[in-house]
Design a protein around this motif. Sequence first.
Motif, PDB file in Angstrom:
ATOM      1  N   GLY A  29     -35.419  11.189 -21.326  1.00 35.10           N
ATOM      2  CA  GLY A  29     -36.323  11.850 -20.035  1.00 35.10           C
ATOM      3  C   GLY A  29     -36.250  13.659 -19.795  1.00 35.10           C
ATOM      4  N   PHE A  30     -34.961  13.272 -20.941  1.00 34.32           N
ATOM      5  CA  PHE A  30     -34.408  15.421 -21.063  1.00 34.32           C
ATOM      6  C   PHE A  30     -33.666  15.130 -22.292  1.00 34.32           C
ATOM      7  CE2 PHE A  30     -31.320  11.712 -19.927  1.00 34.32           C
ATOM      8  CZ  PHE A  30     -30.110  12.681 -20.456  1.00 34.32           C
ATOM      9  N   PRO A  33     -27.400  17.494 -24.788  1.00 37.25           N
ATOM     10  CA  PRO A  33     -27.327  18.682 -24.706  1.00 37.25           C
ATOM     11  C   PRO A  33     -26.700  18.124 -26.200  1.00 37.25           C
ATOM     12  CG  PRO A  33     -25.526  18.283 -23.547  1.00 37.25           C
ATOM     13  CD  PRO A  33     -26.219  17.461 -22.872  1.00 37.25           C
ATOM     14  N   TYR A  38     -19.936  20.088 -25.949  1.00 37.21           N
ATOM     15  CA  TYR A  38     -19.285  19.567 -24.370  1.00 37.21           C
ATOM     16  C   TYR A  38     -18.511  19.243 -24.350  1.00 37.21           C
ATOM     17  CZ  TYR A  38     -22.664  15.481 -25.792  1.00 37.21           C
ATOM     18  OH  TYR A  38     -22.611  14.277 -26.447  1.00 37.21           O
ATOM     19  N   THR A 202     -28.319   3.722 -16.008  1.00 40.86           N
ATOM     20  CA  THR A 202     -29.141   4.635 -15.259  1.00 40.86           C
ATOM     21  C   THR A 202     -29.125   5.837 -16.524  1.00 40.86           C
ATOM     22  OG1 THR A 202     -27.358   5.815 -13.724  1.00 40.86           O
ATOM     23  CG2 THR A 202     -29.116   4.396 -12.772  1.00 40.86           C
TER      24      THR A 202
ATOM     25  N   PRO B 203     -29.530  11.162 -12.897  1.00 44.10           N
ATOM     26  CA  PRO B 203     -29.481  10.927 -14.303  1.00 44.10           C
ATOM     27  C   PRO B 203     -30.014  10.869 -14.757  1.00 44.10           C
ATOM     28  CG  PRO B 203     -29.023   8.866 -13.089  1.00 44.10           C
ATOM     29  CD  PRO B 203     -29.751   9.471 -11.494  1.00 44.10           C
ATOM     30  N   LYS B 204     -31.763  10.509 -15.162  1.00 49.67           N
ATOM     31  CA  LYS B 204     -32.927  10.250 -15.740  1.00 49.67           C
ATOM     32  C   LYS B 204     -33.299  11.707 -15.924  1.00 49.67           C
ATOM     33  CE  LYS B 204     -33.910   5.664 -15.384  1.00 49.67           C
ATOM     34  NZ  LYS B 204     -33.300   5.041 -16.120  1.00 49.67           N
ATOM     35  N   LYS B 205     -32.746  12.846 -15.999  1.00 47.62           N
ATOM     36  CA  LYS B 205     -33.074  14.286 -15.879  1.00 47.62           C
ATOM     37  C   LYS B 205     -32.280  14.932 -16.379  1.00 47.62           C
ATOM     38  CE  LYS B 205     -37.475  14.562 -15.325  1.00 47.62           C
ATOM     39  NZ  LYS B 205     -39.002  14.819 -16.315  1.00 47.62           N
ATOM     40  N   ASN B 206     -30.412  13.802 -15.989  1.00 50.32           N
ATOM     41  CA  ASN B 206     -29.553  14.268 -16.277  1.00 50.32           C
ATOM     42  C   ASN B 206     -29.580  16.106 -15.965  1.00 50.32           C
ATOM     43  OD1 ASN B 206     -27.411  14.832 -17.871  1.00 50.32           O
ATOM     44  ND2 ASN B 206     -27.929  16.538 -19.453  1.00 50.32           N
ATOM     45  N   ASP B 244     -26.614  21.120 -16.043  1.00 50.34           N
ATOM     46  CA  ASP B 244     -26.748  19.808 -17.135  1.00 50.34           C
ATOM     47  C   ASP B 244     -25.630  19.213 -16.335  1.00 50.34           C
ATOM     48  OD1 ASP B 244     -25.919  18.358 -19.554  1.00 50.34           O
ATOM     49  OD2 ASP B 244     -27.216  20.400 -20.127  1.00 50.34           O
ATOM     50  N   LYS B 246     -24.865  16.240 -18.324  1.00 50.69           N
ATOM     51  CA  LYS B 246     -23.542  15.664 -19.276  1.00 50.69           C
ATOM     52  C   LYS B 246     -23.001  16.792 -19.741  1.00 50.69           C
ATOM     53  CE  LYS B 246     -22.245  12.617 -22.602  1.00 50.69           C
ATOM     54  NZ  LYS B 246     -22.082  11.729 -22.175  1.00 50.69           N
TER      55      LYS B 246
END
Lengths: 220, 428
Positions: A29-30, A33, A38, A202, B203-206, B244, B246
Amino acid sequence: VRRAAATALLAWLAAAPARAHEPALPPLGFEPPAPGTYTLHRIMRAPAGEVLDLQGRARPLTDFTHGRITVLGLVYTTCVDPEGCPLTLPVFEAIRTAVGERPHLRPHVRLVSLSFDPERDTPAAMRAYAGRRAQPHTSGVPWYFLTARSTRAARPLLDGFGQDARSVVLREGGGTRREISHILKVFLIDQDGYIREIYSSTSLHSRTVLNDIETLVAAR
Amino acid sequence: MRSQRIGRLGLALAILAAVGLPALAARADETCNSPYIAKLIKGQEDYVYVWALGVEGLGDGSDKLVTVDVNPKSKTYGTVLGSVSVGTRGEAHHMGLTDDRRFIWAGGLAEPKIYVFDIASDPARPKLVRTVADMAERTGYLGPHTYYALPGRMLVQALSNTRDKGGVTGMALYNNTGEFLASYAMPTDGGGDGYGYDLAVNPKKNVLLTSSFTGYANYMRPLGELVKDAEAMKKFGNTMVLWDLKAMKPRKVFAVPGAPLEIRWSPRAGDDWAITAAALTSKLWLVRQEQGEWQAREVGTIGDPARIPLPVDISITRDGRGLWVNTFMDGTTRYFDLSRPEAPKATYSKVTGKQVNMISQSWDGKRVYITSSLLASWDKTGADNEQFVRGFKWDGKDLTQVFEVDFTKEKLGRAHHMKLGARSLKSS
């Protein structure tokens, strides 16, 4: 609903070999990076202890957590929660396929499914669970299926991974069924045995795991 | 623009000082936990754990974790089962559950310490098992506030720093055994003010969202003194930051004036929006994507902002269609219909105390728990200084009080943050 979802997932898994190159999971869904942009911290050391392989041979777990980047899922084979242990199978399949397509990653990665229900998940049960997945794969990425000698032997491993697991008995259709209440945890372990990422239901997705593997390889 | 915001904020605090005392807020709830906590209590909870501020001369005067029996079928329903004192008084404030729900992390705003309680070995009798005391040394941050579970880790949002005790601060990341891993400074560029308060993850969209309040130098001062200090009055947060998750890097800073506090992502599957309440402007703000771009928009008003009701805690329902809001000054619990999150609609309100702060609800929404304390030096005084945890039934139309524990009478202190517990979560 969960039963139906689990049934659908198991049906998907049964057909998996015929769809090796199809997208294994719903799209992310995204846009994650880029690898190397990172930091994956050393969260903790992976625990040491004794495990049993599919032939019932005792092996140190460190044989499976050092030397390569390891994606390790703690599972039990009778889990029916579609957001639990069964989720690891298609994700691991997708990771293996994707790593196989990247020659620079191939020699550096292994997959491990480690049972935390050794009373039911004997080496024979794990062989049935693994099926052809445990056999040498064209990707060159090994996938090991491990269990423990006993619940007592598994406990320090679970504690070391920080994996909770609690046996619960569910009444169902006039009978009872034992399940293990837990939260799904999949671990990314570097070549030196340090846990660098922990995925839950998740956050477990082959694309993010692959990016994390790339990040670790690039940092070597 | 910034000076206008500071002006409004200063005016708000001045009014608060004149009419009584102001507020802070907190994180709570079965519906507002980290999405990484899988073992939610979806039936009847057995316990409410209350993190209480010590009061000098009351009991041992120390901060403590209090366990209250909240199962109506229990013989000890509505009474205190026990408490665990930490032996010091450090402005106890918030708590958080680890992802495996075996431990509660709790801390105070007056010290850089984190207390870890085992709630799994015997959920009725938590035990203090560890004190994490290296946050200041490792990060320079002070006043740990939000404790947010990530897989195998806890992300801790601080409110202040040890250098000047102002509001510029950051987050500290620990593993679940309390080993420090990393720190992340709140952005001071790109419109960021560097302040922190709450954090919440999608978390689904980070993405990670953070909000902003103020530093030790302000939140530990008596309000009457604070509002006379023009420079101090400028030092309140007016931003939210989208990160962000992550990469743990800031992506966008939103201008959200008036100290945006608690952040709640809708738990409803498919929803990708969060809501917050700005304490000093009494406004609800919605954060969501519009044409692919994350935006923060003011979407509603809580009470009459001119009277400074001071929203201090919010609790979203499990379906993301309702929101409880506690306003401290008027002791009122309000319910908003969030069927259209872009236009929240107030549908119910009730005075539930002379001062109210935290509000937590059960997973099914039928039980609501409320506590009374904000900060030791900001709570009301005299007869208005009620200190309690109260349980209510919610039938969809009215809140009915079903029990109360008087924390002053029980010599426990000031009741602040709550977490729910269950006997069935005892570890095997």
